[in-house]
Write an enzyme that holds these catalytic residues in place. Sequence first.
Site, PDB file in Angstrom:
ATOM      1  CB  THR A 200      78.086  29.659  52.533  1.00 42.76           C
ATOM      2  OG1 THR A 200      77.441  28.531  53.094  1.00 42.76           O
ATOM      3  CG2 THR A 200      78.577  29.339  51.137  1.00 42.76           C
ATOM      4  N   GLY A 230      75.051  20.475  49.936  1.00 44.63           N
ATOM      5  CA  GLY A 230      74.219  21.631  49.601  1.00 44.63           C
ATOM      6  C   GLY A 230      74.468  22.106  48.185  1.00 44.63           C
ATOM      7  CG  ASP A 231      73.777  26.269  47.552  1.00 44.64           C
ATOM      8  OD1 ASP A 231      74.116  25.910  48.705  1.00 44.64           O
ATOM      9  OD2 ASP A 231      73.702  27.473  47.231  1.00 44.64           O
ATOM     10  N   GLY A 252      73.234  30.840  51.869  1.00 43.78           N
ATOM     11  CA  GLY A 252      71.882  30.632  52.402  1.00 43.78           C
ATOM     12  C   GLY A 252      71.415  29.208  52.162  1.00 43.78           C
ATOM     13  N   GLY A 254      70.749  26.021  50.838  1.00 40.58           N
ATOM     14  CA  GLY A 254      71.213  25.401  49.609  1.00 40.58           C
ATOM     15  C   GLY A 254      70.152  24.623  48.868  1.00 40.58           C
TER      16      GLY A 254
HETATM   17  N1  GLY Z   1      74.448  27.306  50.942  1.00 41.24           N
HETATM   18  C1  GLY Z   1      75.203  26.435  51.736  1.00 41.24           C
HETATM   19  C2  GLY Z   1      74.517  25.151  52.012  1.00 41.24           C
HETATM   20  O1  GLY Z   1      73.301  25.097  51.981  1.00 41.24           O
HETATM   21  O2  GLY Z   1      75.193  24.185  52.284  1.00 41.24           O
END
Ligand code: GLY
Length: 353
Positions: A200, A230-231, A252, A254
Amino acid sequence: MSDALNRRTFLSASAAAGLSLTALGAMPQKPTGKIRPIVISSANGLETVKKAMEMIKAGADPLDAAIEGVAIVEADPKDNTVGYGGIPNEDGVVELDAAVMHGPTHGGGSVASLRNIMHPAAVARLVMKRTDHCLLVGEGALRFAKMHGFKEIDLLTEDSRKIWLHWKETNGKDDDRFPPPDDELDPIVREFFGIRKHGTIHCSALDTHGDLGCTTTTSGLFYKIPGRVGDSPIMGAGLFLDNEVGSAGSTGRGEANLLNLSSHTIVEAMRRGLSPKDAAMEAVKRIVATNKAPRNRDPKGRPNFDVKFYCVTKDGRYAGASLWAGAKMAVHDGDSAKLVDCASLYDEKAPEN
Ligand code: GLY
């Protein structure tokens, strides 16, 4: 001239001029101001911070600079965690998530589960600028991107396909439908499975007027369930900014950020006066405190995953922090680009998982 013809003329003129679709929706240039600019990114963002700083010095908006900076990594087939060449979902299809936030307008846009488009951060900016919404997903996000001229391409590279195939052939312990290959593993695959990589990219930029912009873009969790988000495209989780305070973002696991809205936590901690390092560490500690599921804990009860945070204040102070030791972040302070250490809660390196 019809609108369609206008559009085609513009697109071919843009291509001829070397302009790319990533510039669609960019703000006009401004005269440069007096504030010392700062650009921060994750460790895979050294070229990103260089590009973004070059643009900021030439008068670009900080969000536009951040988007063009991460576009380098989105287009890089060797980064298997972002954009083109990202590790696909369990069906072998690459699905991208990205978001942007713009300080001066407190605007934001994002896309999730977007297939076949190389630059989701640029699409997210168009969601911000050309819709009354904040988040478009899946088929709707793809149609929106195509409506604005983005071209579909297959995001799965040969390397990411081989890595996915090896995972598919070796994943299920009791699944004998795909006997693992007898021949030597391709070095690309061996290297990938040797050390579990995370990726990411986040980029936050402070321009010469003290204005902020940020973006986070990713191909998400490797071999995810199709549709898993994800986040990264969720404002407050994978990124957040307030133009009066600062900007923050994350890479990391998410799910941990979704459950804690970590980037929002960091900006609010900076608003209360915490230093960037202490603010980022507050988010790290929050994740540890709320990580209750036994499957996500090591034998000592600590998270068995890593999350990294990057933040910058409106007055140009910055820091990174992670759960586990060894994380770095990319920074351009106006003079040079460098990788610097992030603070960590634990002294040990992140467990491989
Ligand atoms: N931080 C990226 C994800 O978890 O998709």
